[in-house]
Design a protein around this motif. Structure first.
Motif, mmCIF file in Angstrom:
data_model
loop_
_atom_site.group_PDB
_atom_site.id
_atom_site.type_symbol
_atom_site.label_atom_id
_atom_site.label_comp_id
_atom_site.label_asym_id
_atom_site.label_seq_id
_atom_site.Cartn_x
_atom_site.Cartn_y
_atom_site.Cartn_z
ATOM 1 N N ASN A 106 0.818 -1.214 0.000
ATOM 2 C CA ASN A 106 0.000 0.000 0.000
ATOM 3 C C ASN A 106 0.850 1.262 0.000
ATOM 4 O O ASN A 106 0.530 2.246 -0.690
ATOM 5 N N SER A 107 1.937 1.252 0.761
ATOM 6 C CA SER A 107 2.817 2.426 0.793
ATOM 7 C C SER A 107 3.469 2.657 -0.569
ATOM 8 O O SER A 107 3.589 3.802 -1.025
ATOM 9 N N VAL A 108 3.880 1.567 -1.226
ATOM 10 C CA VAL A 108 4.470 1.701 -2.563
ATOM 11 C C VAL A 108 3.451 2.240 -3.555
ATOM 12 O O VAL A 108 3.747 3.135 -4.363
ATOM 13 N N LEU A 109 2.220 1.707 -3.498
ATOM 14 C CA LEU A 109 1.170 2.175 -4.402
ATOM 15 C C LEU A 109 0.833 3.646 -4.158
ATOM 16 O O LEU A 109 0.578 4.398 -5.101
ATOM 17 N N GLN A 110 0.849 4.066 -2.878
ATOM 18 C CA GLN A 110 0.573 5.472 -2.582
ATOM 19 C C GLN A 110 1.637 6.389 -3.164
ATOM 20 O O GLN A 110 1.328 7.467 -3.694
ATOM 21 N N LYS A 111 2.892 5.961 -3.090
ATOM 22 C CA LYS A 111 3.963 6.777 -3.670
ATOM 23 C C LYS A 111 3.859 6.838 -5.195
ATOM 24 O O LYS A 111 4.109 7.881 -5.806
ATOM 25 N N ILE A 112 3.491 5.701 -5.803
ATOM 26 C CA ILE A 112 3.381 5.678 -7.256
ATOM 27 C C ILE A 112 2.218 6.534 -7.735
ATOM 28 O O ILE A 112 2.326 7.274 -8.720
ATOM 29 N N THR A 113 1.083 6.452 -7.026
ATOM 30 C CA THR A 113 -0.123 7.171 -7.451
ATOM 31 C C THR A 113 -0.224 8.586 -6.896
ATOM 32 O O THR A 113 -1.210 9.264 -7.161
ATOM 33 N N ASP A 114 0.761 9.020 -6.134
ATOM 34 C CA ASP A 114 0.700 10.362 -5.544
ATOM 35 C C ASP A 114 0.576 11.470 -6.588
ATOM 36 O O ASP A 114 -0.189 12.422 -6.391
ATOM 37 N N PRO A 115 1.285 11.396 -7.735
ATOM 38 C CA PRO A 115 1.132 12.472 -8.735
ATOM 39 C C PRO A 115 -0.260 12.554 -9.341
ATOM 40 O O PRO A 115 -0.635 13.613 -9.864
ATOM 41 N N ILE A 116 -1.049 11.472 -9.288
ATOM 42 C CA ILE A 116 -2.377 11.507 -9.898
ATOM 43 C C ILE A 116 -3.482 11.643 -8.852
ATOM 44 O O ILE A 116 -4.649 11.446 -9.160
ATOM 45 N N GLN A 117 -3.108 11.973 -7.621
ATOM 46 C CA GLN A 117 -4.094 12.218 -6.576
ATOM 47 C C GLN A 117 -4.465 13.698 -6.568
ATOM 48 O O GLN A 117 -3.607 14.561 -6.738
ATOM 49 N N PRO A 118 -5.735 14.049 -6.398
ATOM 50 C CA PRO A 118 -6.122 15.465 -6.325
ATOM 51 C C PRO A 118 -5.591 16.112 -5.058
ATOM 52 O O PRO A 118 -5.500 15.473 -4.006
ATOM 53 N N LYS A 119 -5.268 17.378 -5.162
ATOM 54 C CA LYS A 119 -4.693 18.108 -4.038
ATOM 55 C C LYS A 119 -5.802 18.725 -3.187
ATOM 56 O O LYS A 119 -5.995 19.945 -3.144
ATOM 57 N N VAL A 120 -6.539 17.862 -2.524
ATOM 58 C CA VAL A 120 -7.588 18.301 -1.607
ATOM 59 C C VAL A 120 -7.419 17.542 -0.302
ATOM 60 O O VAL A 120 -6.956 16.391 -0.281
ATOM 61 N N ALA A 121 -7.801 18.203 0.795
ATOM 62 C CA ALA A 121 -7.594 17.607 2.119
ATOM 63 C C ALA A 121 -8.464 16.366 2.294
ATOM 64 O O ALA A 121 -8.070 15.408 2.955
ATOM 65 N N GLU A 122 -9.671 16.379 1.705
ATOM 66 C CA GLU A 122 -10.594 15.265 1.907
ATOM 67 C C GLU A 122 -10.109 13.972 1.273
ATOM 68 O O GLU A 122 -10.591 12.890 1.593
ATOM 69 N N HIS A 123 -9.160 14.067 0.308
ATOM 70 C CA HIS A 123 -8.737 12.870 -0.421
ATOM 71 C C HIS A 123 -7.518 12.184 0.201
ATOM 72 O O HIS A 123 -7.140 11.110 -0.234
ATOM 73 N N ARG A 124 -6.934 12.806 1.196
ATOM 74 C CA ARG A 124 -5.747 12.210 1.810
ATOM 75 C C ARG A 124 -6.137 11.031 2.686
ATOM 76 O O ARG A 124 -7.185 11.038 3.323
ATOM 77 N N PRO A 125 -5.301 9.989 2.735
ATOM 78 C CA PRO A 125 -5.626 8.843 3.606
ATOM 79 C C PRO A 125 -5.635 9.252 5.069
ATOM 80 O O PRO A 125 -4.754 9.983 5.541
ATOM 81 N N GLN A 126 -6.638 8.798 5.781
ATOM 82 C CA GLN A 126 -6.810 9.177 7.180
ATOM 83 C C GLN A 126 -6.544 7.982 8.078
ATOM 84 O O GLN A 126 -6.927 6.854 7.767
ATOM 85 N N THR A 127 -5.885 8.273 9.200
ATOM 86 C CA THR A 127 -5.608 7.222 10.187
ATOM 87 C C THR A 127 -6.574 7.277 11.359
ATOM 88 O O THR A 127 -6.671 6.324 12.121
ATOM 89 N N THR A 128 -7.272 8.408 11.505
ATOM 90 C CA THR A 128 -8.257 8.539 12.591
ATOM 91 C C THR A 128 -9.600 8.977 12.008
ATOM 92 O O THR A 128 -9.654 9.560 10.924
ATOM 93 N N LYS A 129 -10.636 8.692 12.753
ATOM 94 C CA LYS A 129 -11.984 9.050 12.316
ATOM 95 C C LYS A 129 -12.819 9.384 13.545
ATOM 96 O O LYS A 129 -12.655 8.769 14.594
ATOM 97 N N ARG A 130 -13.692 10.371 13.384
ATOM 98 C CA ARG A 130 -14.577 10.733 14.482
ATOM 99 C C ARG A 130 -15.775 9.789 14.511
ATOM 100 O O ARG A 130 -16.336 9.451 13.468
ATOM 101 N N LEU A 131 -16.147 9.404 15.685
ATOM 102 C CA LEU A 131 -17.326 8.569 15.865
ATOM 103 C C LEU A 131 -18.567 9.407 15.555
ATOM 104 O O LEU A 131 -18.703 10.527 16.043
ATOM 105 N N SER A 132 -19.446 8.876 14.727
ATOM 106 C CA SER A 132 -20.646 9.596 14.316
ATOM 107 C C SER A 132 -21.865 9.018 15.019
ATOM 108 O O SER A 132 -21.930 7.813 15.291
ATOM 109 N N TYR A 133 -22.825 9.917 15.265
ATOM 110 C CA TYR A 133 -24.044 9.499 15.953
ATOM 111 C C TYR A 133 -25.168 10.425 15.508
ATOM 112 O O TYR A 133 -24.945 11.616 15.266
ATOM 113 N N PRO A 134 -26.404 9.898 15.360
ATOM 114 C CA PRO A 134 -27.522 10.774 14.987
ATOM 115 C C PRO A 134 -27.674 11.936 15.966
ATOM 116 O O PRO A 134 -27.675 11.737 17.181
#
Length: 999
Positions: free
Chosen positions: A195-223
């Motif tokens: 996965n790390s190798v693929l991320q480095k290879i595909t980095d030039p074709i990733q859009p430069k937006v914050a929402e598209h970056r891989p996330q390691t944490t996530k907020r718990l959602s609730y109604p």
């Protein structure tokens, strides 16, 4: 002097007021301050409202816009026509002069000549006033602007305050992020390195937006819940509900809010009274939400605002501008789509469409590669193909029977050499492998999309959306109108019955109760049954059958064109024209088919919408599904009927020389070339597919919006030719968005992709390059659609959705149908099965030498019917005794001459056996792929389970905290009671804990 006033929430005692008088504004407890007046007269008000994105105070954000066409009221006589409530306060206000609703704009002078009475416009104005008053009661804040840069158009700006957002978010069960953060499980070991190798290879074709970056944490959602606000991160209340969520909440309120009261009577006289009574009945029985008000023309448009401009260096950076730069630009065609940002701006439904389109386009890459390999294999082996070499060999000197009566002469098989060699490019053993591959590809694509869809559900907090869909959809305006019409008819029938039945004096009270109950039933329990819809259903059935018959008739007309044109060209004196008859006829006929398909697509789309409207579906979801079904059925038949004809019917019902089959007793059915109809099928498929994609999908989508934009530009120049540029610069955000095209739904976008998916899968055995052309089209299509959504369309209301709906079922159906059609194409359209039969049953040396001669039958030219023999039998320079034709029949010297031979039945049995084996084998393999690949990725199922566990722990911890707090209070109370128990009541009374002291 125009003064900008603002709506304010009315006190409880004045909530029945629907027309607010500026002259009596103090009656509702609102006095404009000096600051308000100064703000409205400031030099640059746009700087405060941020060019229309905020109210005039610069603080309250505009969440929604209602557009109407203001007309001058009908003068003082309007007050006499108004049906006022019995409320005394309202009656007192009715005695004052009529004034417009608060906001920018004013009426003409009272002393001027009275304009003609327009009851229709008055009715619209009164409905707007009542509806906006009800919106105020619902807690929304409004501000009106009639002094706009667009002539004859007024705007109502709507803002939802914090308490309304919280209330509606709880009602809609919107999942919002809590304060609780947790780590997403990451892959380990070899998968992590990959996965790390693929991320480095595909980095030039990733859009430069914050929402598209891989996330390691996530907020718990609730109604969202107002009682549990402490669980959510409310540090920034302005951004807690984003613009998409705010507009969705306001739209739900607009749909739910109704206006039901009658506003005026229509004058004097018996006829006027009847009309007024009918109007009152209609108002009592109907409810006007925003959909009904838009349908009736009370408002001309309703839409949320875009975040700002997408071009210009001095403009504030916003999500729309980011989408334009990283998604809607042709320069980023090689990049991934910022799907999370698309969802954040446009909502889940549109986000799912572009996510599906991206997955489909990615999956076309391996299909295109394999298709190119199959095509190159055909190119490499064309010189080794023995049947085509035999057809091109001049030494065989095979004389073929005429292709038409009288005007056509005998011809040499070697003249079809080019067609035979080209057929091998697509009719070779590799195409069978490619058909199997594409069937498995379709199954893999569907499974891949299901997994991708589950990932998006998890990341977009839609995992519990199934339960939320139980919320009842709002009825459509047309459905409410039909129910109203039915209820009025029912009420009039009941009155007629009561008029003829004498009323007993002893049962007057009972009769009143029945009348009241009947009114309740009329307004609440009337609904449309199948009997009410039967005329519409019958019309649908007849219309669809008629339009399918029209499609078949057009195909028949093209067939007659081909036959007559071929006969006409055969009489041409030029040898080059006569040698290219097949190519000329095929190419021109396909172009005619293409033009007809494009025109009928537009016609059928409009007819399908009309047929769906007359059915009067209750909800928008039901309307959309019925429309999709009809439009897909008609467009599927329209697009594929010419291709089905060439693949399965052309050359099948020709007859034989001396006993041909004729259309209308004049036109002889056309035959396939000696190399088969597969090459012609390939030409037909490629021209129709490429033509539809180039003309209908791209040129129309680019050209029509540009043309409409240019027409609007000319109109603006005509209105203000002198200072047009400055005029455009000063326009507010809601004025600019009003000039954009309204959003018409995703049905056209899905439809063109589903039809393309059919071209890619249904006849892929005849055209292996179809996935490649589809891939090239989709690369452009994604950016074209993105640019249209960002720059050409008004911002659509965000709609929550957990999947792509009925389109998934259509895709699965097309995938299953593709297996059957490709089996028949390989078996009956190509020569693959006859070659196998010849190779293993009739070949003397185990090679394909002699195959062409084996597939040709002989005919004695003396057996021609009268008037069908060639006019020039010596055209080849010698007299012909025996000519050949492609079929399996007995020779003329046989005892049963021209009867079907045993070879025909052997080939037919092999063909049917191949269809059965191919279909079952490929279906089994597709189902196996479906079974092997799980619908839900393992890591997503683990994360969903982890969220549930964390949510339970969070609530358990909260309950424990509450219990500890309760125990602490009880312990304090117990300690207070101990002195009383140890020292008696007097000590308790003297204790400082009791401020009253002793009695």
């Amino acid at each position: 002097m125009r003064v900008n006033e603002k709506y304010s929430t009315l006190p409880a005692e004045d909530r029945s007021v629907h027309i607010i008088n500026i002259c009596a504004i103090e009656d509702i407890g609102y006095l404009p301050s000096e600051g308000t007046l100064l703000n409205s007269l400031s030099v640059d008000p746009d700087a405060e409202c941020k060019h229309g994105l905020y109210f005039r105070d610069g603080r309250r954000k505009v969440d929604y816009i209602l557009v109407y066409h203001p007309k001058r009221p009908s003068g003082s006589r309007t007050l006499a026509r108004r049906v006022q409530h019995s409320d005394a306060a309202l009656a007192a206000r009715g005695a004052r002069h009529d004034q417009p609703l608060p906001g920018k704009g004013s009426v003409g002078a009272a002393g001027g000549p009275e304009p003609p009475v327009d009851y229709h416009e008055d009715d619209k104005r009164f409905r707007r006033e009542e509806y906006e008053g009800n919106l105020l009661e619902a807690g929304l804040e409004l501000e009106r602007d009639e002094d706009t840069k667009i002539h004859g158009v007024g705007f109502v700006k709507i803002h939802a305050p914090w308490n309304v957002l919280c209330r509606e978010a709880e009602f809609l069960k919107l999942k919002m992020p809590t304060k609780k953060l947790y780590h997403i499980n990451e892959t380990r070991g070899l998968l992590k390195k990959i996965n790390s190798v693929l991320q480095k290879i595909t980095d030039p074709i990733q859009p430069k937006v914050a929402e598209h970056r891989p996330q390691t944490t996530k907020r718990l959602s609730y109604p969202f819940s107002r009682e549990k606000q402490h669980l959510f991160d409310l540090s920034d209340k302005d951004s807690f509900f984003d613009s998409k969520t705010r507009s969705t909440i306001v739209y739900e309120i607009l749909k739910r809010t109704t206006c039901t009261k009658a506003k005026y009577s229509m004058g004097q006289g018996e006829g006027r009274k009847k009309d007024s009574a009918l109007l009152n009945k209609r108002r009592k029985c109907s409810k006007y939400g925003i959909t009904s008000l838009l349908a009736n023309g009370v408002y001309s448009a309703a839409y949320p605002l875009h975040d700002g401009d997408y071009e210009g260096e001095n403009m504030d950076f916003n999500d729309r501008k980011l989408l334009y730069q990283e998604w809607a630009s042709y320069g980023v065609f090689y990049k991934y789509q910022p799907i999370d940002l698309v969802r954040k701006y446009f909502g889940e439904k549109i986000g799912l469409y572009f996510a599906w389109l991206g997955v489909y386009t990615q999956m076309l890459i391996p299909a295109s590669v394999v298709g190119i390999i199959v095509f190159l294999y055909g190119c490499a082996t064309v010189d080794e193909n023995i049947p085509s070499m035999e057809m091109c060999d001049q030494r065989h000197n095979i004389t073929m029977c005429p292709l038409c009566d009288k005007t056509c002469s005998y011809w040499k098989m070697s003249s079809a050499c080019a067609t035979a060699r080209a057929s091998h490019l697509f009719d070779n053993p590799a195409t069978v492998f490619f058909s199997v591959f594409m069937a498995l590809w379709a199954a893999t694509f569907m499974e891949h999309w299901k997994r991708k869809q589950m990932r998006l559900r998890y990341h977009w907090d839609l995992t519990g959306f199934e339960e939320e869909e139980a919320v009842k959809d709002h009825p459509r305006a047309e459905y409410e109108a039909r129910v109203l019409e039915k209820s009025l008819r029912k009420e009039s029938k009941n009155k007629e019955k009561r008029r003829h039945i004498p009323e007993e004096s002893t049962n007057k009270w009972r009769q009143r109760v029945k009348t009241a109950m009947a009114g309740v039933k009329l307004t609440d329990k009337v609904k449309l049954t199948w009997r009410d819809r039967f005329p519409a259903y019958f019309t649908n059935l007849v219309s669809i059958v008629f339009m399918i018959a029209v499609t078949f008739a057009i195909v028949l007309g093209v067939i007659i064109y081909r036959i007559s044109t071929a006969a006409a060209l055969a009489m041409n004196s030029s040898p080059s024209v006569r040698s290219n008859i097949r190519v000329t006829v095929t190419a021109t006929a396909v172009i005619i088919n293409l033009v007809v398909i494009i025109l009928l697509d537009e016609v059928y789309g409009c007819i399908a919408r009309w047929l769906t409207k007359i059915e009067v579906p209750k909800t928008e979801k039901s309307f959309e599904e019925r429309l999709i079904f009809k439009a897909f059925l008609l467009k599927f038949v329209n697009s594929y009927t010419p291709i089905f004809y060439v693949a399965f019917f052309k050359g099948r019902f020709v007859g034989r020389p001396g006993d041909y089959v004729y259309i209308f007793r004049s036109f002889r059915m056309e035959e396939c070339a000696p190399g088969g109809c597969l090459m012609e099928l390939c030409i037909q498929l490629s021209i129709i597919m490429l033509g539809k994609q180039l003309i209908q999908n791209n040129l129309f989508e680019i050209g029509i919006p540009k043309m409409k934009k240019f027409i609007r530009y000319l109109r603006l120049r005509r209105q203000s030719p002198s200072d047009h540029d400055e005029y455009v610069k000063r326009k507010q955000r809601y004025e600019v968005d009003y000039t954009l095209e309204p959003f018409a739904g995703l049905t056209p976008e899905y439809m063109e992709m589903i039809i393309q998916f059919g071209f890619v899968t249904l006849f892929v055995a005849s055209f292996p390059l179809a996935p490649l052309f589809a891939l090239l089209n989709n690369i452009i299509e994604i950016r074209l659609d993105a640019k249209k959504f960002v720059t050409e369309l008004r911002r659509p209301v965000a709609v929550r959705a957990k999947d792509i709906g009925i389109w998934y079922n259509i895709l699965r159906g097309v995938g299953k149908l593709a297996v059957i059609i490709n089996a028949f194409v390989i078996s009956f359209t190509s020569d693959f099965i006859p070659r196998l039969v010849y190779l293993y049953m009739y070949s003397e040396n185990g090679t394909m030498h002699g195959f062409v001669n084996h597939t040709l039958s002989s005919f004695n030219v003396s057996d021609f019917q009268n008037g069908t023999a060639p006019n020039d039998p010596l055209d080849l320079g010698y007299e012909v005794q025996i000519c050949r034709y492609k079929d399996y029949r007995e020779p003329p010297w046989s005892e049963h001459k021209y009867d079907i031979s045993k070879d025909f039945w052997a080939v037919l049995a092999a063909r049917l056996a191949f269809v059965i084996v191919f279909q079952n084998l490929v279906m089994f393999m597709s189902d196996f792929v479906d079974w092997v690949i799980p619908d839900i990725p393992k890591d997503i199922s683990q994360q969903v389970h982890k969220e549930k566990v964390l949510m339970v722990e969070l609530f358990m911890r909260e309950e424990q905290g509450k219990q500890q707090l309760l125990d602490t209070w009880m312990e304090k109370d117990r300690k207070k009671d101990e002195p009383c128990n140890n020292h008696g009541p007097k000590a308790c009374l003297d204790s400082p804990e009791y401020p009253g002291g002793a009695l």
